[in-house]
Design a protein around this motif. Structure first.
Motif, PDB file in Angstrom:
ATOM      1  N   ARG A  15       0.875  -1.183   0.000  1.00 25.51           N
ATOM      2  CA  ARG A  15       0.000   0.000   0.000  1.00 25.51           C
ATOM      3  C   ARG A  15       0.904   1.223   0.000  1.00 25.51           C
ATOM      4  O   ARG A  15       1.741   1.382   0.892  1.00 25.51           O
ATOM      5  N   LEU A  16       0.742   2.051  -1.023  1.00 26.85           N
ATOM      6  CA  LEU A  16       1.518   3.280  -1.116  1.00 26.85           C
ATOM      7  C   LEU A  16       0.564   4.459  -1.118  1.00 26.85           C
ATOM      8  O   LEU A  16      -0.494   4.410  -1.741  1.00 26.85           O
ATOM      9  N   THR A  17       0.956   5.496  -0.407  1.00 26.86           N
ATOM     10  CA  THR A  17       0.184   6.729  -0.370  1.00 26.86           C
ATOM     11  C   THR A  17       0.997   7.803  -1.069  1.00 26.86           C
ATOM     12  O   THR A  17       2.160   8.019  -0.717  1.00 26.86           O
ATOM     13  N   PHE A  18       0.411   8.422  -2.083  1.00 24.98           N
ATOM     14  CA  PHE A  18       1.056   9.484  -2.848  1.00 24.98           C
ATOM     15  C   PHE A  18       0.261  10.762  -2.690  1.00 24.98           C
ATOM     16  O   PHE A  18      -0.968  10.728  -2.695  1.00 24.98           O
ATOM     17  N   THR A  19       0.960  11.875  -2.568  1.00 32.30           N
ATOM     18  CA  THR A  19       0.305  13.178  -2.603  1.00 32.30           C
ATOM     19  C   THR A  19       0.621  13.791  -3.958  1.00 32.30           C
ATOM     20  O   THR A  19       1.791  13.982  -4.308  1.00 32.30           O
ATOM     21  N   ILE A  20      -0.429  14.072  -4.713  1.00 34.98           N
ATOM     22  CA  ILE A  20      -0.285  14.607  -6.065  1.00 34.98           C
ATOM     23  C   ILE A  20      -0.523  16.113  -6.031  1.00 34.98           C
ATOM     24  O   ILE A  20      -1.490  16.589  -5.437  1.00 34.98           O
ATOM     25  N   ASP A  21       0.380  16.861  -6.678  1.00 32.93           N
ATOM     26  CA  ASP A  21       0.173  18.303  -6.818  1.00 32.93           C
ATOM     27  C   ASP A  21       0.456  18.718  -8.259  1.00 32.93           C
ATOM     28  O   ASP A  21       0.832  17.886  -9.086  1.00 32.93           O
ATOM     29  N   GLU A  22       0.277  19.987  -8.545  1.00 31.26           N
ATOM     30  CA  GLU A  22       0.326  20.487  -9.924  1.00 31.26           C
ATOM     31  C   GLU A  22       1.676  20.315 -10.619  1.00 31.26           C
ATOM     32  O   GLU A  22       1.739  20.380 -11.844  1.00 31.26           O
ATOM     33  N   ASP A  23       2.743  20.089  -9.876  1.00 26.12           N
ATOM     34  CA  ASP A  23       4.043  19.995 -10.546  1.00 26.12           C
ATOM     35  C   ASP A  23       4.197  18.723 -11.384  1.00 26.12           C
ATOM     36  O   ASP A  23       5.181  18.590 -12.117  1.00 26.12           O
ATOM     37  N   VAL A  24       3.226  17.794 -11.327  1.00 26.85           N
ATOM     38  CA  VAL A  24       3.273  16.598 -12.169  1.00 26.85           C
ATOM     39  C   VAL A  24       2.162  16.606 -13.230  1.00 26.85           C
ATOM     40  O   VAL A  24       1.914  15.605 -13.879  1.00 26.85           O
ATOM     41  N   PHE A  25       1.520  17.772 -13.425  1.00 23.77           N
ATOM     42  CA  PHE A  25       0.418  17.885 -14.376  1.00 23.77           C
ATOM     43  C   PHE A  25       0.915  18.034 -15.807  1.00 23.77           C
ATOM     44  O   PHE A  25       1.968  18.616 -16.067  1.00 23.77           O
ATOM     45  N   HIS A  26       0.121  17.522 -16.749  1.00 25.92           N
ATOM     46  CA  HIS A  26       0.338  17.810 -18.161  1.00 25.92           C
ATOM     47  C   HIS A  26      -0.419  19.104 -18.503  1.00 25.92           C
ATOM     48  O   HIS A  26      -1.027  19.722 -17.614  1.00 25.92           O
ATOM     49  N   ALA A  27      -0.398  19.517 -19.749  1.00 31.69           N
ATOM     50  CA  ALA A  27      -0.968  20.803 -20.149  1.00 31.69           C
ATOM     51  C   ALA A  27      -2.480  20.917 -19.918  1.00 31.69           C
ATOM     52  O   ALA A  27      -3.005  22.015 -19.805  1.00 31.69           O
ATOM     53  N   ALA A  28      -3.185  19.789 -19.814  1.00 33.21           N
ATOM     54  CA  ALA A  28      -4.643  19.826 -19.633  1.00 33.21           C
ATOM     55  C   ALA A  28      -5.065  19.781 -18.162  1.00 33.21           C
ATOM     56  O   ALA A  28      -6.243  19.632 -17.863  1.00 33.21           O
ATOM     57  N   GLY A  29      -4.117  19.900 -17.237  1.00 30.50           N
ATOM     58  CA  GLY A  29      -4.467  20.063 -15.835  1.00 30.50           C
ATOM     59  C   GLY A  29      -4.736  18.813 -15.022  1.00 30.50           C
ATOM     60  O   GLY A  29      -5.506  18.843 -14.064  1.00 30.50           O
ATOM     61  N   ALA A  30      -4.117  17.699 -15.372  1.00 31.22           N
ATOM     62  CA  ALA A  30      -4.209  16.472 -14.575  1.00 31.22           C
ATOM     63  C   ALA A  30      -2.828  15.809 -14.585  1.00 31.22           C
ATOM     64  O   ALA A  30      -1.959  16.174 -15.383  1.00 31.22           O
ATOM     65  N   ALA A  31      -2.643  14.851 -13.708  1.00 29.45           N
ATOM     66  CA  ALA A  31      -1.333  14.184 -13.609  1.00 29.45           C
ATOM     67  C   ALA A  31      -0.979  13.476 -14.914  1.00 29.45           C
ATOM     68  O   ALA A  31      -1.825  12.832 -15.539  1.00 29.45           O
ATOM     69  N   HIS A  32       0.264  13.591 -15.302  1.00 28.25           N
ATOM     70  CA  HIS A  32       0.776  12.932 -16.497  1.00 28.25           C
ATOM     71  C   HIS A  32       0.747  11.417 -16.299  1.00 28.25           C
ATOM     72  O   HIS A  32       0.856  10.924 -15.177  1.00 28.25           O
ATOM     73  N   GLY A  33       0.618  10.666 -17.374  1.00 28.16           N
ATOM     74  CA  GLY A  33       0.568   9.203 -17.313  1.00 28.16           C
ATOM     75  C   GLY A  33       1.772   8.558 -16.663  1.00 28.16           C
ATOM     76  O   GLY A  33       1.684   7.446 -16.124  1.00 28.16           O
ATOM     77  N   THR A  34       2.917   9.232 -16.684  1.00 34.04           N
ATOM     78  CA  THR A  34       4.089   8.664 -16.019  1.00 34.04           C
ATOM     79  C   THR A  34       3.852   8.512 -14.520  1.00 34.04           C
ATOM     80  O   THR A  34       4.407   7.612 -13.898  1.00 34.04           O
ATOM     81  N   ILE A  35       3.007   9.368 -13.956  1.00 35.00           N
ATOM     82  CA  ILE A  35       2.699   9.294 -12.525  1.00 35.00           C
ATOM     83  C   ILE A  35       1.849   8.060 -12.242  1.00 35.00           C
ATOM     84  O   ILE A  35       2.070   7.351 -11.261  1.00 35.00           O
ATOM     85  N   TYR A  36       0.881   7.779 -13.119  1.00 30.47           N
ATOM     86  CA  TYR A  36       0.093   6.545 -12.981  1.00 30.47           C
ATOM     87  C   TYR A  36       1.034   5.341 -12.977  1.00 30.47           C
ATOM     88  O   TYR A  36       0.926   4.456 -12.144  1.00 30.47           O
ATOM     89  N   PHE A  37       1.921   5.315 -13.988  1.00 27.41           N
ATOM     90  CA  PHE A  37       2.837   4.181 -14.089  1.00 27.41           C
ATOM     91  C   PHE A  37       3.690   4.048 -12.831  1.00 27.41           C
ATOM     92  O   PHE A  37       3.839   2.945 -12.297  1.00 27.41           O
ATOM     93  N   LYS A  38       4.246   5.133 -12.360  1.00 30.57           N
ATOM     94  CA  LYS A  38       5.091   5.105 -11.162  1.00 30.57           C
ATOM     95  C   LYS A  38       4.342   4.489  -9.988  1.00 30.57           C
ATOM     96  O   LYS A  38       4.843   3.597  -9.304  1.00 30.57           O
ATOM     97  N   MET A  39       3.125   4.963  -9.740  1.00 28.32           N
ATOM     98  CA  MET A  39       2.356   4.481  -8.595  1.00 28.32           C
ATOM     99  C   MET A  39       1.957   3.016  -8.771  1.00 28.32           C
ATOM    100  O   MET A  39       2.095   2.209  -7.833  1.00 28.32           O
ATOM    101  N   LEU A  40       1.454   2.659  -9.948  1.00 22.62           N
ATOM    102  CA  LEU A  40       1.006   1.288 -10.185  1.00 22.62           C
ATOM    103  C   LEU A  40       2.168   0.301 -10.194  1.00 22.62           C
ATOM    104  O   LEU A  40       2.074  -0.785  -9.608  1.00 22.62           O
ATOM    105  N   ASP A  41       3.261   0.663 -10.845  1.00 23.15           N
ATOM    106  CA  ASP A  41       4.430  -0.217 -10.895  1.00 23.15           C
ATOM    107  C   ASP A  41       5.007  -0.431  -9.502  1.00 23.15           C
ATOM    108  O   ASP A  41       5.314  -1.558  -9.121  1.00 23.15           O
ATOM    109  N   ASP A  42       5.158   0.630  -8.727  1.00 20.50           N
ATOM    110  CA  ASP A  42       5.703   0.492  -7.374  1.00 20.50           C
ATOM    111  C   ASP A  42       4.840  -0.429  -6.525  1.00 20.50           C
ATOM    112  O   ASP A  42       5.355  -1.291  -5.811  1.00 20.50           O
TER     113      ASP A  42
END
Length: 158
Positions: free
Chosen positions: A46-73
């Protein structure tokens, strides 16, 4: 035996889980993310991540690399609870995005599915602050030649 029951019977399991948690915390990449790992038992993470705007893509949501990081870990560490001697390597990972990740806390839950010798399969899912599943993934992991005991973060004095 289900993973929840097996962890109670496995000698040294708790120390292995704590060492894996230290390994996660010591990895340079994890200094870039506000995250915390817990390994509650064999085949689970179980991992807890805090997401903020510094990982957003141009449309205002987290970039897919963040999904991969969390799911892979989450999947990786669930699988590595069963490998007490070697570091595992991700050999493939399939992911599905179901909802944009916005600012806030996201929980990544990992669960071992199969394999205990050379190849391991684990799955993971992401849950946002509203309790919605926002992503899901399945990974294949292979034993490396890297001994866990050789990694500074794994040892209690590393």
């Amino acid at each position: 035996m289900p993973p929840e029951e097996a962890s109670d019977a496995m000698p040294g399991a708790d120390s292995h889980y704590r060492a894996l948690e230290r390994l996660y915390s010591s990895a340079p990449i994890n200094q870039k993310f506000a995250s915390k790992i817990e390994l509650p038992g064999e085949g689970r993470s179980r991992l807890t991540f805090t997401i903020d705007e510094d990982v957003f893509h141009a449309a205002g949501a987290a970039h897919g690399t963040i999904y991969f990081k969390m799911l892979d870990d989450a999947a990786f560490y669930a699988a590595n609870t069963l490998a007490t001697d070697r570091f595992l390597l991700t050999t493939s990972f399939n992911l599905h995005f179901t909802k944009p990740v916005r600012v806030g806390e996201v929980i990544a839950e990992g669960r071992w599915v199969s394999g205990k010798r050379r190849v391991f399969v684990a799955e993971s899912r992401l849950i946002d602050a509203e309790g919605d599943e926002i992503g899901r993934g399945t990974g294949t992991f292979m034993r490396s030649r890297i001994a866990l005991s050789s990694l500074p973060g794994y040892s209690s004095d590393g």
